[in-house]
Design an enzyme around this catalytic site. Structure first.
Site, PDB file in Angstrom:
ATOM      1  N   ASP A  41      22.769  22.162 -37.969  1.00 46.45           N
ATOM      2  CA  ASP A  41      24.058  22.030 -38.662  1.00 46.45           C
ATOM      3  C   ASP A  41      23.833  22.069 -40.174  1.00 46.45           C
ATOM      4  OD1 ASP A  41      26.681  21.494 -39.328  1.00 46.45           O
ATOM      5  OD2 ASP A  41      26.866  19.738 -38.053  1.00 46.45           O
ATOM      6  N   ASP A  42      24.345  23.123 -40.814  1.00 45.72           N
ATOM      7  CA  ASP A  42      24.250  23.270 -42.276  1.00 45.72           C
ATOM      8  C   ASP A  42      22.804  23.399 -42.750  1.00 45.72           C
ATOM      9  OD1 ASP A  42      26.970  22.889 -42.100  1.00 45.72           O
ATOM     10  OD2 ASP A  42      27.058  21.130 -43.384  1.00 45.72           O
ATOM     11  N   CYS A  81      31.795  25.176 -39.969  1.00 47.41           N
ATOM     12  CA  CYS A  81      31.331  24.567 -38.715  1.00 47.41           C
ATOM     13  C   CYS A  81      32.123  24.947 -37.479  1.00 47.41           C
ATOM     14  CB  CYS A  81      31.343  23.048 -38.849  1.00 47.41           C
ATOM     15  SG  CYS A  81      30.297  22.395 -40.151  1.00 47.41           S
ATOM     16  N   LYS A 136      27.079  17.705 -31.091  1.00 45.01           N
ATOM     17  CA  LYS A 136      28.343  17.874 -31.803  1.00 45.01           C
ATOM     18  C   LYS A 136      29.243  18.877 -31.087  1.00 45.01           C
ATOM     19  CE  LYS A 136      29.944  19.667 -36.303  1.00 45.01           C
ATOM     20  NZ  LYS A 136      29.551  19.874 -37.711  1.00 45.01           N
ATOM     21  N   HIS A 138      33.218  19.323 -31.935  1.00 46.11           N
ATOM     22  CA  HIS A 138      34.030  19.850 -33.042  1.00 46.11           C
ATOM     23  C   HIS A 138      34.971  20.977 -32.623  1.00 46.11           C
ATOM     24  CE1 HIS A 138      33.993  20.598 -37.704  1.00 46.11           C
ATOM     25  NE2 HIS A 138      35.036  19.886 -37.293  1.00 46.11           N
ATOM     26  N   HIS A 227      23.353  17.955 -41.412  1.00 46.72           N
ATOM     27  CA  HIS A 227      24.662  17.674 -42.004  1.00 46.72           C
ATOM     28  C   HIS A 227      24.670  16.260 -42.579  1.00 46.72           C
ATOM     29  CE1 HIS A 227      29.043  17.101 -42.174  1.00 46.72           C
ATOM     30  NE2 HIS A 227      29.222  18.382 -41.873  1.00 46.72           N
ATOM     31  N   ASP A 286      24.719  26.692 -37.574  1.00 46.45           N
ATOM     32  CA  ASP A 286      26.132  27.038 -37.407  1.00 46.45           C
ATOM     33  C   ASP A 286      26.698  27.773 -38.609  1.00 46.45           C
ATOM     34  OD1 ASP A 286      26.079  24.807 -39.086  1.00 46.45           O
ATOM     35  OD2 ASP A 286      27.874  23.909 -38.232  1.00 46.45           O
ATOM     36  N   ASN A 287      26.075  27.633 -39.753  1.00 46.84           N
ATOM     37  CA  ASN A 287      26.445  28.363 -40.978  1.00 46.84           C
ATOM     38  C   ASN A 287      25.329  28.135 -41.988  1.00 46.84           C
ATOM     39  OD1 ASN A 287      28.825  25.860 -40.859  1.00 46.84           O
ATOM     40  ND2 ASN A 287      27.227  25.709 -42.395  1.00 46.84           N
ATOM     41  N   LYS A 310      27.337  27.501 -47.686  1.00 45.24           N
ATOM     42  CA  LYS A 310      28.333  27.185 -46.666  1.00 45.24           C
ATOM     43  C   LYS A 310      29.739  27.364 -47.245  1.00 45.24           C
ATOM     44  CE  LYS A 310      30.090  23.160 -44.099  1.00 45.24           C
ATOM     45  NZ  LYS A 310      29.867  21.732 -43.779  1.00 45.24           N
TER      46      LYS A 310
END
Length: 472
Positions: A41-42, A81, A136, A138, A227, A286-287, A310
């Site tokens: 994540d990130d 995300c 996660k 989301h 994240h 995810d990004n 991001k």
């Protein structure tokens, strides 16, 4: 007319060569593989060793990359995300069904992955796989949007965009649509837990795998590392070099060390239990990393040599670490340079599992390319829309209209040759006006098949969002 014997022999040899080349990546009589999709994540593109990161070692992530094919032009379908994950889960551009922003504000009955969209878990469960999500989600937080309503047999994790790492079972759970605290679910029940979330997710992933003797499984392991919040657990924080003095950066790097350790523990377990050769593994973020302070959960991530972060359609927002490993089927230590996208995971995994994929998907089966059976690019073009931002990549050319969050304005169309300018520093739009016209037209034709967002984002990425009421 008589046909010469040499000609017949040559023709037969040619046909045999074609049949050999066209051999599928998995034979019909082989057991169907397990499928493991790991999301970070990130994660900063330039923070892992295989991409040149040097502040802390990431030997396990690097080893996973070396165990299969590293896609050097691996993309996600959104630099943010929840929309990015919606694209992966459906194999479709999320703008096709209005999932353009994070589902934080609005009617909770509509916030989240639209209920008419079929997920990768739906498909694998229908095909006889055990399906699990750890981490996660989301994709909405009411009962209808819950993971176990969307194809997952098992769920352990949190429902919203962010979560604290250091859990205390006596702490009061707190819910927020953007981030929760001490609010971890097993299925639909809240758990009271002590521990470090990255470690707990790894424990749960291993336990899920071990519960599946004799049955193929699909596991989506969605870590929230790296994240925010940048909580520095001592056993990982002590391994951050003393030369790193910024407390935020130290927190980020400790999260990265914990993530790398977990990847090592997971891959070691697959090997120890002889599951590594029958498990198809995807790893990606995810990004892009959130490296633009103070925007979008800034975490100090570094995306070098890419430009942007991001939330932006520059390369730093959408090009991510992207590895595919399947020992015995994909050669180790290979790189693949043609553009691929997270939308491709669903049809690729489906092909490996011999599950028929819908014709309406935007992703494609990458197995012919990853195994070397096809030299054709898997996509003619890739496209992005994120609020007012736009981009299209065709071959080495990238046309992009990105947003400067500080200036609150867009760049207008800019053109880059990524084969020579991966950092998007030299805009060639003025000297390549015909190409700009062609690519912008192709983007408009693609966008005509999308719909508008079905909820607003924050003002940073969505200038049309209503103003937030001032606090009294």
């Amino acid at each position: 007319m008589k046909t010469s014997t040499p000609f017949l022999i040559a023709a037969l040899l040619a046909i045999l060569a074609c049949l050999t080349t066209a051999r599928p990546a998995i034979a019909q009589n082989e057991p169907r593989p397990n499928v493991l999709v790991i999301f970070a994540d990130d994660l900063g593109y330039g923070d892992i060793g295989v991409h040149g990161g040097k502040e802390v070692p990431t030997p396990n992530i690097d080893a996973l990359a070396a165990s299969g094919v590293r896609c050097t032009s691996g993309y996600v379908s959104c630099p943010y995300c929840s929309p990015s994950r919606a694209g992966f889960l459906t194999g479709r551009y999320q703008t096709r069904f209005g999932h353009e922003f994070n589902p934080h504000v609005g009617d909770e009955n509509t916030l989240g992955l639209p209920l008419d969209q079929r997920t990768i878990a739906d498909r694998f469960r229908a095909a006889g796989y055990s399906t699990g999500l750890v981490g996660k989600w989301h994709q909405g937080f009411n009962a209808a949007h819950h993971p176990q309503s969307r194809g997952f047999d098992d769920f352990f994790g949190f429902l919203v965009g962010g979560h604290n790492y250091v859990l205390h079972k006596d702490a009061e759970p707190k819910f927020g649509s953007a981030g929760s605290q001490n609010l971890i679910y097993r299925g639909r029940e809240v758990q009271k837990l002590d521990g470090y979330l990255t470690d707990l997710f790894t424990d749960e992933a291993i336990a899920f795998i071990d519960r599946q003797p004799g049955r193929p499984w699909f596991l989506y392991l969605a870590y929230n590392a790296v994240h925010t919040p940048l909580e520095n657990l001592k056993k990982y924080g002590d391994r951050v070099p003393a030369s790193v003095t910024d407390p935020q950066r130290r927190g980020y790097l400790s999260l990265l060390i914990g993530l790398d350790d977990s990847i090592g523990r997971l891959t070691a377990h697959l090997k120890q239990t002889s599951r590594d050769k029958d498990t198809l593994v995807f790893f990606l973020s995810d990004n892009g990393g959130s490296g633009r302070k103070p925007y979008l959960a800034y975490n100090t991530a570094i995306n070098t040599p890419l430009r942007g972060d991001k939330g932006q359609t520059l390369e730093g927002g959408i090009r991510v670490p992207f590895f595919v490993s399947w020992p015995g089927h994909l050669k180790a230590g290979k790189t693949y340079d043609q553009p691929v996208i997270a939308l491709d995971i669903l049809p690729t995994a489906s092909a490996a599992a011999r599950i028929e994929a819908d014709k309406g998907l935007d992703g494609v089966n990458l197995l012919p390319q990853l195994t070397g059976q096809s030299s054709a690019p898997p996509h003619e073009s890739l496209f992005w829309r994120f609020g007012p931002q736009r981009a299209v990549r065709r071959g080495n050319w990238k046309l992009v209209d990105w947003r400067d969050f500080t200036e609150k304005k867009n760049s207008g169309w800019q053109l880059y040759d990524l084969s020579k300018d991966i950092g998007e520093e030299h805009d060639m739009a003025s000297s390549q006006s015909q190409l700009v016209a062609e690519l912008s037209k192709s983007w408009a034709e693609w966008d005509a098949k999308n719909i508008g967002p079905i909820w607003h984002g924050s003002a940073t990425e969505d200038p049309t969002a209503p103003a937030t009421p001032s606090k009294k």
